[in-house]
Enzyme design. Structure first.
Site, PDB file in Angstrom:
ATOM      1  N   ASP A 107      -0.768  -3.458   4.879  1.00  0.00           N
ATOM      2  CA  ASP A 107      -1.360  -2.563   5.868  1.00  0.00           C
ATOM      3  C   ASP A 107      -0.408  -1.394   6.146  1.00  0.00           C
ATOM      4  O   ASP A 107      -0.069  -0.662   5.236  1.00  0.00           O
ATOM      5  CB  ASP A 107      -1.689  -3.388   7.123  1.00  0.00           C
ATOM      6  N   ARG A 108       0.055  -1.205   7.375  1.00  0.00           N
ATOM      7  CA  ARG A 108       0.962  -0.087   7.670  1.00  0.00           C
ATOM      8  C   ARG A 108       2.230  -0.201   6.839  1.00  0.00           C
ATOM      9  O   ARG A 108       2.757   0.792   6.345  1.00  0.00           O
ATOM     10  CB  ARG A 108       1.339  -0.068   9.159  1.00  0.00           C
ATOM     11  N   HIS A 152     -10.359   2.976  15.060  1.00  0.00           N
ATOM     12  CA  HIS A 152      -9.016   3.066  15.629  1.00  0.00           C
ATOM     13  C   HIS A 152      -8.196   4.157  14.949  1.00  0.00           C
ATOM     14  O   HIS A 152      -7.310   4.751  15.565  1.00  0.00           O
ATOM     15  CB  HIS A 152      -8.293   1.719  15.511  1.00  0.00           C
ATOM     16  N   TYR A 212       0.177   5.853  13.713  1.00  0.00           N
ATOM     17  CA  TYR A 212      -1.163   6.176  13.222  1.00  0.00           C
ATOM     18  C   TYR A 212      -1.430   7.678  13.247  1.00  0.00           C
ATOM     19  O   TYR A 212      -2.076   8.217  12.345  1.00  0.00           O
ATOM     20  CB  TYR A 212      -2.219   5.442  14.057  1.00  0.00           C
ATOM     21  N   HIS A 272      -8.269  -9.867   6.188  1.00  0.00           N
ATOM     22  CA  HIS A 272      -7.270  -8.811   6.040  1.00  0.00           C
ATOM     23  C   HIS A 272      -5.847  -9.355   6.074  1.00  0.00           C
ATOM     24  O   HIS A 272      -4.966  -8.872   5.348  1.00  0.00           O
ATOM     25  CB  HIS A 272      -7.473  -7.792   7.161  1.00  0.00           C
TER      26      HIS A 272
END
Length: 292
Positions: A107-108, A152, A212, A272
């Site tokens: 992910d990030r 988001h 983000y 996920h």
């Protein structure tokens, strides 16, 4: 008491002026660095890390802005650029005695790993990215009503002020929402781990939003510059993803192949949070990667 990865030592490692990353280190052998995603901490790797530690030195930091690592302010929009965060990781590995290492991110953390592979190719021997698309591609494929799954992304892309205020008003509900809807097996995240994630996020709203926000601004610029220059990931690359490309109308393998000529792309059947839901499979894939 905050959970830890059993058998791992914890230390604070300075990676930039005034910024240290809290890092768990365990095992011995060739080094592999594991980077967590949102809304998690390094604890997401607990099962994978303990398995890999049998024959690797495993390094699991909290990213800047997350968990117990430092959370600098972001006055000019660069503190959470993936370029900045990738430099943290290379500095961290060097401080621990590793000039060259395998790197895996979810992910990030996968976006940080991706940028590290482009910016520091001599430092990254092997690269794994779990359940993400490169930032530039992600914004290009998110469109129409399908983009609602990424609400988001758009919320936290807004100018400083409103997103932080909205999320801070109900942080457990906001961050817990993703832990709920992105998990196929709720038992994969035990109550103590979930509580640790929520507590960490509750104290990191501004830095998470800044991370983000960078992906809607400076990170896109950096990716586009590399795309225009035809810069690619030259090391062996493994990408593990759910089959959400079909649902959203894009070919994930094709998008990744444009960046990574030495690509192994595998679909994983789970939610996920695949390192927590399918740790044995993820560990096996990482072992295959470092053997390439």
């Amino acid at each position: 008491m905050t959970p830890t990865i059993p058998g791992f030592d914890y230390q604070r490692v300075q990676v930039a002026e005034g910024i240290a990353l809290t890092t768990a280190v365990g095992g011995s052998g060739s080094p592999i660095v594991l980077l967590h995603g949102f809304p998690q901490t390094h604890l997401m790797w607990r099962d994978v890390a303990t398995d890999l530690a049998a024959d690797h030195t495993v390094i699991c930091p909290d990213l800047r802005g997350y968990g117990a690592s430092d959370k600098p302010a972001d006055p000019d929009g660069t503190a959470y650029a993936k370029r900045t965060m990738a430099a943290d990781i290379v500095t961290l590995a060097r401080a621990l005695g590793h000039e060259r290492f395998a790197l895996a991110g979810h992910d990030r953390g996968a976006l940080v790993a991706f940028r590290a592979g482009l910016d520091h190719p001599t430092s990254i021997s092997h690269l794994a990215c779990l359940d993400v698309l490169p930032t530039l591609d992600m914004w290009q494929v998110m469109r129409g009503t399908n983009a609602a799954v990424g609400f988001h992304l758009y919320l936290m892309a807004q100018p400083s002020g409103l997103p932080e205020q909205m999320i801070a008003a109900a942080p457990d509900a906001f961050f817990g929402h993703f832990l709920d809807i992105w998990t196929h097996d709720p038992d994969a995240i035990p109550a103590d781990i979930r509580a640790a994630y929520l507590d960490a996020c509750r104290h990191a709203v501004p830095s998470i939003v800044a991370d983000y926000r960078a992906s809607a601004r400076i990170d896109v610029d950096h990716d586009q510059a590399d795309k225009d220059a035809d810069n690619q990931l030259d090391m062996p690359v493994t990408v593990l993803q759910q089959d959400w490309g079909a649902a959203l109308g894009f070919d994930a393998r094709a998008l990744w192949s444009a960046w990574a000529p030495k690509l192994a792309h595998t679909t994983v059947t789970c939610g996920h949070f695949m390192a927590e839901e399918a740790p044995a499979q993820i560990t096996a894939e990482l072992r295959k990667l470092v053997d390439r």
